[in-house]
Scaffold this active site. Structure first.
Site, short mmCIF file in Angstrom:
data_model
loop_
_atom_site.label_atom_id
_atom_site.label_comp_id
_atom_site.label_asym_id
_atom_site.label_seq_id
_atom_site.Cartn_x
_atom_site.Cartn_y
_atom_site.Cartn_z
N GLY A 158 38.72 56.87 31.96
CA GLY A 158 39.78 56.53 31.02
C GLY A 158 41.14 56.39 31.68
O GLY A 158 41.34 56.82 32.83
N ASN A 189 39.92 14.84 64.75
CA ASN A 189 40.34 16.14 65.28
C ASN A 189 39.19 17.09 65.54
O ASN A 189 39.39 18.16 66.06
CB ASN A 189 41.34 16.80 64.32
N ARG A 238 34.25 42.01 30.85
CA ARG A 238 34.24 40.72 30.17
C ARG A 238 34.56 39.54 31.09
O ARG A 238 34.40 38.38 30.70
CB ARG A 238 35.20 40.75 28.97
N TYR A 276 44.26 9.94 57.41
CA TYR A 276 44.02 11.37 57.59
C TYR A 276 44.77 11.82 58.83
O TYR A 276 44.51 11.34 59.94
CB TYR A 276 42.53 11.69 57.73
N ASN A 294 55.88 5.11 62.65
CA ASN A 294 55.19 4.43 61.56
C ASN A 294 53.68 4.54 61.80
O ASN A 294 53.18 4.14 62.85
CB ASN A 294 55.60 2.96 61.48
N ASP A 299 46.51 44.82 34.80
CA ASP A 299 45.98 43.53 34.34
C ASP A 299 46.94 42.78 33.42
O ASP A 299 46.53 42.01 32.58
CB ASP A 299 44.61 43.74 33.64
N GLY A 344 45.66 48.96 21.16
CA GLY A 344 46.01 50.24 20.56
C GLY A 344 47.19 50.06 19.60
O GLY A 344 48.13 49.33 19.90
N GLY A 395 39.34 49.99 36.56
CA GLY A 395 38.31 49.55 35.61
C GLY A 395 37.54 48.34 36.12
O GLY A 395 37.98 47.63 37.03
N ALA A 415 48.25 1.76 57.90
CA ALA A 415 47.23 2.08 56.89
C ALA A 415 45.89 2.34 57.57
O ALA A 415 45.53 1.69 58.54
CB ALA A 415 47.08 0.91 55.93
C1 UD1 Z 1 44.54 49.92 26.90
C2 UD1 Z 1 45.23 50.91 25.97
C3 UD1 Z 1 45.57 50.23 24.66
C4 UD1 Z 1 46.44 49.01 24.94
C5 UD1 Z 1 45.77 48.07 25.95
C6 UD1 Z 1 46.74 46.99 26.37
C7 UD1 Z 1 44.28 53.12 26.47
C8 UD1 Z 1 43.32 54.15 26.05
N1 UD1 Z 1 44.34 52.02 25.72
O1 UD1 Z 1 43.33 49.55 26.27
O2 UD1 Z 1 46.28 51.12 23.81
O3 UD1 Z 1 46.72 48.32 23.73
O4 UD1 Z 1 45.38 48.79 27.13
O5 UD1 Z 1 46.14 46.08 27.23
O6 UD1 Z 1 44.97 53.29 27.45
N2 UD1 Z 1 41.64 51.75 33.93
C9 UD1 Z 1 41.46 52.58 35.01
N3 UD1 Z 1 40.55 53.61 34.89
C10 UD1 Z 1 39.86 53.84 33.74
C11 UD1 Z 1 40.07 52.97 32.66
C12 UD1 Z 1 40.98 51.94 32.77
O7 UD1 Z 1 42.06 52.42 36.06
O8 UD1 Z 1 39.08 54.81 33.72
C13 UD1 Z 1 42.59 50.63 34.08
C14 UD1 Z 1 41.92 49.29 33.95
O9 UD1 Z 1 41.50 48.81 35.22
C15 UD1 Z 1 43.00 48.41 33.35
C16 UD1 Z 1 43.87 49.40 32.58
O10 UD1 Z 1 43.54 50.69 33.05
O11 UD1 Z 1 43.79 47.77 34.32
C17 UD1 Z 1 43.64 49.30 31.08
O12 UD1 Z 1 42.28 49.61 30.83
P1 UD1 Z 1 41.44 48.83 29.74
O13 UD1 Z 1 40.05 49.36 29.74
O14 UD1 Z 1 41.62 47.37 29.90
O15 UD1 Z 1 42.16 49.37 28.42
P2 UD1 Z 1 42.17 48.70 27.01
O16 UD1 Z 1 40.91 49.03 26.31
O17 UD1 Z 1 42.54 47.29 27.12
CA CA Z 2 42.96 45.82 28.85
#
Ligand code: UD1
Ligand code: CA
Length: 448
Positions: free
Chosen positions: A79, A371, A17, A351, A362, A104, A141, A13, A365
């Site tokens: 997703g 260097n 933000r 330094y 020693n 993350d 979630g 992802g 100061a």
């Molecule tokens: C996700 C969960 C949510 C949970 C939350 C906790 C889902 C649908 N939702 O939501 O239930 O409470 O994490 O932090 O799973 N990523 C990919 N590929 C994608 C989308 C995401 O690799 O297509 C990775 C992102 O880089 C990230 C992780 O999956 O490291 C979570 O994705 P993120 O978009 O942060 O999910 P949340 O909306 O936080």
């Molecule tokens: Ca997240």
């Protein structure tokens, strides 16, 4: 007992933000990138293989990961379920436990991960979901349980009714699956939801629908489940990690005078009976021996020191520096890429860069190793027992041999033999009666 498993970290992802050009999981917290915390936890929990799913800015992430894990690509971010699917070809034939976790979540403990796998496998569950209970469940979630308390589904905030939004138990995005069950169920999820994404969370309801057993494992310490989505959350995670690190160090016999004003990265090592004073920043792979006194206001980056060293206040120890036992580095001293031998003292305003210092030296100061000539760096060597007078410049490359002396205020450009005195400054001349002569000269000028 640790149960071996395969780890899958989702990190494709963008992390919008963060407002960053860098992939989110490469941002550093408590001394290393977010993803490295996740990789470390997986490894220490017993992962035999780790697969990282990369996508957005994936080249930078893959380059960072290097040989530390296997990398698979998710070219379009459709997703978390779709991301997990990209790891399946690499798992063909495997039917043991697979831990899928968002990349993350840097605060997750290895022991928690190992416990999750243990609960999933020993109970014969198809999936165990790590959950946490929050006062403010925000956009996480929601965990949906049946009347008897069994886990039924995970519903994303955006798709949840008001009743479900009121639930305070949430998904941390860390799961242990039976790999065969995950493989069977992943193709059945759809993207019929508010974000038009394939949600990994939907696998839970799908497993339940097919009569499989799933369970939730609630975190005792909710700070372990915090996902990083913004710079603010990055700072909060840093605080959590540092607090944990300070507690660990104090339990192992280190005095930290004021942990909330001391910044110690996760991979720093400190021996017992060392004292760390406030406003000290120990970062990277810094190693401090036993019975050292460090601070206040000291910064050590990837530095190493032996036992009984005394550092600070106000010193800066930079990468490549190794201090032997009983070294003193005092106020307003910077040491970079240098070796300093046993008992050597650099007490003030110096330094020392690209230098090899023996023992029992020693350094007066205001001593500076010169260097750098604007193009290249050169080394300074000072052998055991030498005495460097205050306010000396050592123009590298230069060697000061054993027990030699440097007269204060010298600019040393040539090697000094053992036991010799090096003196390199203009000889002082005293002009007798000069003040009175000047006064008289001025007075006669004004009379004219
Ligand atoms: C996700 C969960 C949510 C949970 C939350 C906790 C889902 C649908 N939702 O939501 O239930 O409470 O994490 O932090 O799973 N990523 C990919 N590929 C994608 C989308 C995401 O690799 O297509 C990775 C992102 O880089 C990230 C992780 O999956 O490291 C979570 O994705 P993120 O978009 O942060 O999910 P949340 O909306 O936080
Ligand atoms: Ca997240």
């Amino acid at each position: 007992m640790m149960i071996p498993f395969v780890g899958v970290l989702l990190a494709a992802g963008q992390g919008k933000r963060m407002k960053s050009e860098m992939p989110k999981v490469l941002h550093e917290v408590a001394g290393k990138p977010i993803i490295d915390h996740a990789l470390d936890a997986m490894r220490r929990a017993g992962a035999t293989r780790i697969i990282v799913v990369v996508g957005h800015a994936g080249d930078a992430l893959a380059a960072h990961i290097g040989d530390a894990a296997e990398v698979v690509w998710q070219h379009e971010q459709l997703g978390t379920g779709h991301a997990t699917m990209q790891a399946l070809p690499a798992l063909e034939g495997f039917d043991g436990p697979v831990v899928v976790a968002a990349g993350d979540v840097p605060t997750l403990r290895a022991s928690t991960l190992a416990g999750l796998v243990e609960k999933q496998t020993s109970g014969g569950y198809s999936a165990a979901v790590l959950t946490m209970v929050l006062d403010d469940p925000a956009q996480y979630g929601r965990i949906v349980r049946s009347v008897n308390g069994d886990l039924k589904a995970i519903t994303e905030y955006r798709d949840a009714s008001d009743e479900v939004r009121a639930v305070r138990e949430v998904n941390t995005s860390v799961y242990s699956f039976n790999c065969a069950d995950l493989r069977a169920e992943l193709p059945n999820i759809s993207n019929r939801n508010d974000q038009r994404e394939y949600y990994l969370t939907d696998v839970i309801a799908a497993l339940v629908a097919h009569g499989k057993r799933v369970r939730a494992v609630v975190l005792n310490d909710a700070t372990e489940g915090f996902g990083i989505n913004s710079r603010e959350e990055l700072a909060q995670a840093g605080k959590v990690l540092r607090e944990r690190k300070s507690v660990e160090l104090m339990e192992s016999g280190v005095t930290i005078v004021d942990p909330s004003n001391t910044y110690i990265d996760m991979d720093v090592e400190i021996g017992p009976d060392s004292i760390i004073e406030p406003f000290t920043v120990l970062s990277g792979r810094t190693v401090i021996g036993s019975r050292c006194h460090v601070g206040p206001y000291v910064c050590v980056r990837d530095g190493k020191m032996g036992n009984d060293c005394n550092i600070g206040p106000f010193s800066f120890i930079r990468p490549g520096t190794e201090l032997a036992d009983k070294v003193k580095v005092g106020d307003f001293v910077e040491v970079k890429n240098s070796k300093v031998g046993k008992g050597t003292k650099i007490p003030h305003l110096s330094y020392v860069g690209d230098a090899d210092l023996g023992s029992g030296i020693n350094i007066g100061a205001g001593t500076i190793t010169c260097n750098y000539d604007g193009e290249r760096k050169y080394r300074t060597t000072i052998e055991d027992g030498a005495f460097v007078g205050a306010n000396s410049n050592l123009v590298a490359p230069v060697t000061v041999s054993r027990d030699a002396y440097i007269a204060t205020g010298s600019t040393i450009t040539a090697n000094i033999p053992a036991g010799a005195l090096g003196i390199a400054r203009a000889r002082q001349e005293n002009k007798e009666g000069w003040v009175e002569r000047r006064r008289q000269a001025r007075a006669s000028k004004e009379d004219n």
